[in-house]
Design a protein around this motif. Structure first.
Motif, PDB file in Angstrom:
ATOM      1  N   GLY A   1      -7.303 -12.877   9.058  1.00 23.34           N
ATOM      2  CA  GLY A   1      -6.156 -13.784   8.981  1.00 23.34           C
ATOM      3  C   GLY A   1      -5.814 -14.460  10.300  1.00 23.34           C
ATOM      4  O   GLY A   1      -4.755 -15.075  10.424  1.00 23.34           O
ATOM      5  N   LYS A   2      -6.704 -14.397  11.277  1.00 22.68           N
ATOM      6  CA  LYS A   2      -6.433 -15.013  12.586  1.00 22.68           C
ATOM      7  C   LYS A   2      -6.230 -16.526  12.462  1.00 22.68           C
ATOM      8  O   LYS A   2      -5.267 -17.084  12.997  1.00 22.68           O
ATOM      9  CB  LYS A   2      -7.596 -14.730  13.570  1.00 22.68           C
ATOM     10  N   SER A   3      -7.147 -17.187  11.747  1.00 25.91           N
ATOM     11  CA  SER A   3      -7.016 -18.639  11.568  1.00 25.91           C
ATOM     12  C   SER A   3      -5.774 -18.970  10.755  1.00 25.91           C
ATOM     13  O   SER A   3      -5.044 -19.911  11.071  1.00 25.91           O
ATOM     14  CB  SER A   3      -8.250 -19.217  10.867  1.00 25.91           C
ATOM     15  N   THR A   4      -5.540 -18.207   9.717  1.00 27.22           N
ATOM     16  CA  THR A   4      -4.365 -18.441   8.874  1.00 27.22           C
ATOM     17  C   THR A   4      -3.093 -18.328   9.711  1.00 27.22           C
ATOM     18  O   THR A   4      -2.178 -19.138   9.590  1.00 27.22           O
ATOM     19  CB  THR A   4      -4.339 -17.438   7.700  1.00 27.22           C
TER      20      THR A   4
ATOM     21  N   GLY B   1     -12.093 -12.522   8.831  1.00 21.84           N
ATOM     22  CA  GLY B   1     -11.347 -12.485   7.565  1.00 21.84           C
ATOM     23  C   GLY B   1     -10.006 -11.778   7.650  1.00 21.84           C
ATOM     24  O   GLY B   1      -9.332 -11.587   6.638  1.00 21.84           O
TER      25      GLY B   1
HETATM   26  P1  ADP Z   1     -10.156 -15.119  10.180  1.00 22.76           P
HETATM   27  O1  ADP Z   1      -9.839 -16.397  10.866  1.00 22.76           O
HETATM   28  O2  ADP Z   1      -9.525 -13.920  10.808  1.00 22.76           O
HETATM   29  O3  ADP Z   1     -11.635 -14.894  10.009  1.00 22.76           O
HETATM   30  P2  ADP Z   1      -8.912 -16.408   7.891  1.00 22.76           P
HETATM   31  O4  ADP Z   1      -7.513 -16.600   8.314  1.00 22.76           O
HETATM   32  O5  ADP Z   1      -9.824 -17.575   7.942  1.00 22.76           O
HETATM   33  O6  ADP Z   1      -9.543 -15.171   8.709  1.00 22.76           O
HETATM   34  O7  ADP Z   1      -8.951 -15.868   6.416  1.00 22.76           O
HETATM   35  C1  ADP Z   1      -8.226 -14.708   6.017  1.00 22.76           C
HETATM   36  C2  ADP Z   1      -8.416 -14.492   4.535  1.00 22.76           C
HETATM   37  O8  ADP Z   1      -7.789 -15.543   3.823  1.00 22.76           O
HETATM   38  C3  ADP Z   1      -9.868 -14.472   4.091  1.00 22.76           C
HETATM   39  O9  ADP Z   1     -10.030 -13.493   3.104  1.00 22.76           O
HETATM   40  C4  ADP Z   1     -10.066 -15.852   3.521  1.00 22.76           C
HETATM   41  O10 ADP Z   1     -11.051 -15.842   2.539  1.00 22.76           O
HETATM   42  C5  ADP Z   1      -8.705 -16.157   2.946  1.00 22.76           C
HETATM   43  N1  ADP Z   1      -8.425 -17.616   2.966  1.00 22.76           N
HETATM   44  C6  ADP Z   1      -8.294 -18.394   4.056  1.00 22.76           C
HETATM   45  N2  ADP Z   1      -8.021 -19.676   3.724  1.00 22.76           N
HETATM   46  C7  ADP Z   1      -7.967 -19.702   2.360  1.00 22.76           C
HETATM   47  C8  ADP Z   1      -7.714 -20.733   1.382  1.00 22.76           C
HETATM   48  N3  ADP Z   1      -7.439 -21.985   1.756  1.00 22.76           N
HETATM   49  N4  ADP Z   1      -7.743 -20.384   0.093  1.00 22.76           N
HETATM   50  C9  ADP Z   1      -8.003 -19.109  -0.294  1.00 22.76           C
HETATM   51  N5  ADP Z   1      -8.235 -18.092   0.561  1.00 22.76           N
HETATM   52  C10 ADP Z   1      -8.228 -18.373   1.872  1.00 22.76           C
END
Ligand code: ADP
Ligand code: MG
Length: 240
Positions: free
Chosen positions: A39-42, A37
């Motif tokens: 933000g790595k994927s983001t 959570g």
């Molecule tokens: P990680 O890959 O590090 O586990 P993400 O990048 O998936 O983390 O997510 C980071 C944060 O952004 C999390 O709190 C997640 O719930 C939120 N998030 C990710 N994608 C979305 C989206 N499309 N809409 C709302 N919140 C999102």
């Protein structure tokens, strides 16, 4: 190859990336780690605009791809992406999965694409699976096909988002082996992973993302043997 400048991403009021600045140079293997959570994927998805940044700039091979006037599809073709859940097209054979994009975007004829696909299937050790459908493959095999598919476009950089996290443990090694070979061949790579062995062995640089920022960034050697940020120390004590 990629320069990230003050990258910000918020979902509504929720600030996920709060001003990330870094770069990925040609031939580097940048490994991104951090808590769930964080933000790595983001971050990774922002690099090819699967997520639209809410602030900052991303330059890919010198072009500001966050500029609305930039044709992102043109640049996306140069960035291969591999996801945790493979994302293969279930109703298409392995061959079709690999050849679809290069043929559809006019980069190759079907015959050229078929030829290239067989070469890539050789490379990932699956030449006999050309006519199989994804649901006939193991998780490790699916991910190797997904890597071949991403390579079919001849990308300049490969982005991996936890490519081994959905695999049974005995299949992790075969996918990491392909990624190591790719790194050795000189491919520029950004890899989100929890595989610390891979980070140490293959990474040229490791980034720790937490609280919307890169809290630490170093060579694998320094990163793992001499972590400085308290949150990184705590994180490493849990995962190592
Ligand atoms: P990680 O890959 O590090 O586990 P993400 O990048 O998936 O983390 O997510 C980071 C944060 O952004 C999390 O709190 C997640 O719930 C939120 N998030 C990710 N994608 C979305 C989206 N499309 N809409 C709302 N919140 C999102
Ligand atoms: Mg993620």
């Amino acid at each position: 190859m990629i320069a990230v400048s003050d990258l910000k991403k918020a979902f509504g009021n929720h600030v996920v990336l709060d001003g990330i600045t870094t770069e990925i140079r040609k031939g580097e293997v940048v490994v991104i780690i951090g808590p769930s959570g964080s933000g790595k994927s983001t971050f990774l998805r922002s690099l090819n605009l699967l997520e639209r940044p809410t602030g900052g700039h991303i330059y890919f091979e010198g072009v500001d791809i966050t500029d609305p006037k930039t044709d992102i599809n043109l640049h996306r073709q140069k960035m291969g992406m591999v996801f945790q859940q493979f994302n293969l097209f279930p109703h298409m054979t392995v061959m079709k999965n690999i050849t679809l994009a290069p043929v559809k975007c006019g980069k190759m004829s079907q015959q050229e694409a078929d030829h290239k696909a067989l070469e890539l299937l050789e490379r990932v050790g699956l030449p006999e699976k050309a006519d199989s459908y994804p649901d006939m493959l193991s998780g490790g095999q699916k991910q190797r096909v997904a890597i071949a598919r991403a390579l079919a476009m001849g990308p300049d950089v490969m982005l991996f988002d936890e490519p081994t996290s959905a695999l049974d443990p005995e299949m992790v090694g075969e996918v990491l082996a392909i990624m190591k070979e790719l790194a050795r061949s000189g491919m520029t790579m950004a890899v989100v992973t929890h595989e610390m062995g891979f980070a140490r062995e293959v990474g040229t640089r490791v980034l720790f993302i937490n609280d919307g920022n890169i809290q630490e960034e170093n060579t694998p050697q320094e990163f793992f043997s001499n972590p400085k940020h308290p949150r990184l120390k705590e994180f490493l004590s849990k995962v190592l």
